[in-house]
Design a protein around this motif. Structure first.
Motif, PDB file in Angstrom:
ATOM      1  N   ILE A 180       0.823  -1.212   0.000  1.00 13.07           N
ATOM      2  CA  ILE A 180       0.000   0.000   0.000  1.00 13.07           C
ATOM      3  C   ILE A 180       0.855   1.258   0.000  1.00 13.07           C
ATOM      4  N   ASP A 234     -21.275  -5.319  -5.986  1.00 12.47           N
ATOM      5  CA  ASP A 234     -20.844  -6.394  -5.084  1.00 12.47           C
ATOM      6  C   ASP A 234     -21.888  -7.515  -5.024  1.00 12.47           C
ATOM      7  N   GLU A 284      -6.574   5.859  -4.312  1.00 11.71           N
ATOM      8  CA  GLU A 284      -7.364   5.621  -3.102  1.00 11.71           C
ATOM      9  C   GLU A 284      -8.854   5.535  -3.414  1.00 11.71           C
ATOM     10  N   PRO A 309     -11.264   1.470  -3.483  1.00  5.31           N
ATOM     11  CA  PRO A 309     -11.096   0.670  -2.262  1.00  5.31           C
ATOM     12  C   PRO A 309     -11.301  -0.829  -2.457  1.00  5.31           C
ATOM     13  N   ILE A 310     -12.236  -1.224  -3.316  1.00 10.78           N
ATOM     14  CA  ILE A 310     -12.472  -2.656  -3.535  1.00 10.78           C
ATOM     15  C   ILE A 310     -11.284  -3.290  -4.233  1.00 10.78           C
ATOM     16  N   SER A 352      -8.466  -3.641  -1.757  1.00  9.30           N
ATOM     17  CA  SER A 352      -8.734  -4.713  -0.798  1.00  9.30           C
ATOM     18  C   SER A 352      -8.500  -6.082  -1.422  1.00  9.30           C
ATOM     19  N   GLN A 353      -8.940  -6.283  -2.661  1.00  7.55           N
ATOM     20  CA  GLN A 353      -8.769  -7.585  -3.307  1.00  7.55           C
ATOM     21  C   GLN A 353      -7.294  -7.881  -3.585  1.00  7.55           C
ATOM     22  N   GLN A 377      -4.754  -6.652  -1.953  1.00  8.29           N
ATOM     23  CA  GLN A 377      -4.051  -6.788  -0.678  1.00  8.29           C
ATOM     24  C   GLN A 377      -4.374  -8.107   0.024  1.00  8.29           C
ATOM     25  N   ARG A 378      -5.611  -8.562  -0.049  1.00  2.00           N
ATOM     26  CA  ARG A 378      -6.054  -9.679   0.772  1.00  2.00           C
ATOM     27  C   ARG A 378      -6.315 -10.963  -0.008  1.00  2.00           C
ATOM     28  N   LEU A 402     -14.892 -10.046  -0.643  1.00  3.41           N
ATOM     29  CA  LEU A 402     -13.931  -9.992  -1.742  1.00  3.41           C
ATOM     30  C   LEU A 402     -14.429 -10.656  -3.018  1.00  3.41           C
TER      31      LEU A 402
END
Length: 235
Positions: free
Chosen positions: A7, A61, A152, A155-156, A159-160, A162-163, A179
């Protein structure tokens, strides 16, 4: 899936990177519709920085997908098309004009591509999908080489990336709460493969020296078979 993502290195505030005056913009998407997320990414190739800049996302989503599933498919495609057009207008309006994407790439059935064109004049093409493992490794190398930046405002996607993890057999992505099936990563794969890094978007005549008879100008783009086009070179 993308352990190289950091990030602190790969996420930027919109105020930190000003889009260049001339840029080739792209949309890449993975349309889940039923079980997973539907994600469209909006980005451009920053020729001077040699980086792909992802500056926006459109996301439907899982819960929204369940609501959309109660509608006819044509209605869902219409809703998605409007969301994409609105985001494109928001990001790429310059003065009274809108930058036309160099390419729009989406993984979905052919009839969806056709309906998006008919209902919203969105001319998507299908992505390259050969050798998924190679595509993932190339994307990982892109992050390792700091060739990708994500706003920034996505965000989705952040998140995907990163995780997101593989399943135990590493045959597919693991579905995790919030996710989906990492549709943003797949959309990013399509953009990474689809961007043309060789085209300099700056018009050739912009930085040409003044009073140079060899300066590039609009006359040089006339047909070579046109006698007037030939004579214009000697003006």
């Amino acid at each position: 899936v993308i352990p190289e993502f950091d990030i602190s290195k790969h996420v930027f505030k919109p105020s930190d990177i000003n889009p260049p005056k001339y840029r080739n913009v792209y949309i890449s998407a993975d349309f889940g519709f039923v079980r997973d997320f539907t994600v469209a990414l909006f980005g451009y190739y920053h020729f001077e920085l040699a980086k792909i800049i992802i500056e926006g996302e459109v996301v439907i989503d899982n819960e929204e997908s369940k609501t959309l599933n109660e509608k006819l498919m044509s209605d869902k495609i219409g809703i998605l098309g409007k969301m994409i057009r609105d985001k494109r207008k928001e990001l790429w309006t310059v003065g009274d004009n809108e930058i036309k994407p160099t390419a729009m790439i989406a993984d979905c059935p052919e009839y969806v591509l056709n309906d998006l064109f008919i209902t919203n004049e969105l001319e998507f093409i299908s992505p390259e999908k050969h050798d998924k493992e190679q595509a993932i490794h190339n994307l990982r190398d892109g992050f390792a080489s700091n060739k990708i930046m994500i706003s920034e405002d996505c965000p989705i996607t952040i998140s995907q990336v990163q995780r997101g993890i593989w399943n135990n057999k590493k045959t597919s992505y693991e579905r995790l709460p919030g996710l989906g099936h990492l549709d943003a990563i797949d959309a990013m794969l399509y953009m990474w493969r689809g961007v043309d890094r060789n085209i300099n978007p700056t018009p050739l005549w912009v930085n040409a020296p003044l009073n140079n008879i060899h300066q590039f100008n609009e006359h040089m783009y006339k047909s070579k078979n046109d006698i007037n086009g030939l004579s214009d070179l000697y003006e």
